[in-house]
Design an enzyme around this catalytic site. Structure first.
Site, short mmCIF file in Angstrom:
data_model
loop_
_atom_site.label_atom_id
_atom_site.label_comp_id
_atom_site.label_asym_id
_atom_site.label_seq_id
_atom_site.Cartn_x
_atom_site.Cartn_y
_atom_site.Cartn_z
CB CYS A 129 -0.92 -0.01 1.21
SG CYS A 129 -1.90 1.50 1.35
CB CYS A 132 -0.75 2.47 4.10
SG CYS A 132 -2.19 1.84 3.27
CG ASP A 133 3.05 0.97 4.48
OD1 ASP A 133 2.54 1.43 5.52
OD2 ASP A 133 2.87 -0.20 4.09
#
Ligand code: NAP
Length: 290
Positions: A129, A132-133
């Site tokens: 992701c 997200c990261d």
């Protein structure tokens, strides 16, 4: 006993909830992760109608969730542990719920690449992701693996925050053709065509590079795997017929078992998008109401 239990709170499940709730049915929606499902992995959704300037996955998820709540859907952050298709009963760690109808909307999860080292460095450089990261790799070199829309989206997103992005694809063209190629053609993006990752390489517990089948070692601290997804059908395996892991349905989203519906990415279909997931949810709810 509920009229409907919806398992999964992505766009398909939330839309089924909106339609069921609005029609006055008692509906319970169970979601074990984030409301919005895979939508929340997109920083910008450009092709959902009525948002000409785009909308973030989080924002669109929040809007759909709010709409379901407004129509009285009972939303519970509980993961379905077991789903009994015959009795239409779902258990979670917190309880057991039964309904007259079941809507299976568990969606799909990112597919692992399956190369050595992937599991070892998952969460220590290997991610599924970018939204997200990606922030963990600000100003560093990263790679995106894949050639579909997710890979293109991730590459575009990461190129804005990372020093360098390698886009590694096993073929010599992206699934999205020239339009996709234009989106990733940026000064800090290197396209690595006809290449397969054979190993995720690391040191002291963190990813340091990717070994390709050509023998080349790409020095990266982050690797974003975007090679498609696998349907989340484990809970219904052996109870429903599956085709390639996906659940076949009729045109009204009903499975071979009366009163059990499958909607969104989990079912056999030709186009897996937010707009078609939402449509599935609406169709299933209408069939339940009929
Ligand atoms: P996808 O379309 O299935 O693409 C997967 C990519 O990974 C393909 O390029 C495939 O290569 C490659 N791949 C698969 N297995 C591989 C392996 N073992 N090793 C190396 N490469 C491998 O998946 P997706 O990109 O996640 O998209 C899924 C759906 O969501 C699509 O319908 C897409 O349009 C949609 N989506 C839409 C948006 C948007 O509209 N904003 C954003 C993201 C996703 P080949 O090309 O060689 O098969």
């Amino acid at each position: 006993m509920y009229d409907v239990i919806i398992v999964g709170g992505g766009p398909a499940g939330l839309t089924a909830g909106i339609y069921c709730g609005r029609a006055g049915l008692s509906a319970l929606l169970l979601e074990g992760g984030a409301y919005g499902g895979q939508m929340t992995l997109s920083s910008e959704i450009e092709n959902y109608p009525a948002f000409p300037k785009g909308i973030s996955g989080d924002e669109l998820s929040g809007l759909m969730r709010g709409q379901a709540e407004r129509f009285g859907v009972e939303l519970r952050r509980e993961k379905a542990k077991t789903i009994d298709i015959e009795t239409k009963t779902v258990t979670t760690r917190k309880g057991e719920y039964a309904a007259k109808n079941l809507v299976l909307a568990m969606g799909a999860s990112p597919r692992p690449l399956g190369a050595p080292g992937e599991g070892e460095y998952r969460g220590a450089g290997v991610s599924y992701c970018a939204v997200c990261d990606g922030g963990f790799f600000k100003g560093r070199a990263v790679a995106v693996i894949g050639g579909g829309d997710t890979a293109v989206h991730d590459c575009e997103y990461l190129s804005r925050i990372c020093e360098k992005v390698y886009l590694i694809h096993r073929r010599d063209r992206l699934r999205g053709g020239d339009g996709a190629l234009q989106r990733v053609s940026r000064p800090n993006v290197e396209l690595v065509w006809n290449a397969n990752v054979t190993e995720f390489v690391g040191e002291n517990g963190s990813l340091t590079g990717l070994r390709l089948d050509s023998g080349r070692l790409l020095p990266v601290s982050g690797a974003f795997v975007a090679v498609g997804s696998v349907p989340n059908t484990a809970a219904v395996e052996g109870q429903l017929e599956l085709k390639g892991g996906y659940i076949p349905t009729g045109e009204n989203m009903e499975t071979a078992v009366p009163g059990v519906y499958a909607v969104g990415d989990i079912r056999v279909k030709s186009l897996r998008q937010i707009v078609t997931a939402a449509a599935d949810g609406a169709i299933a709810a209408s069939a339940i109401l009929a």
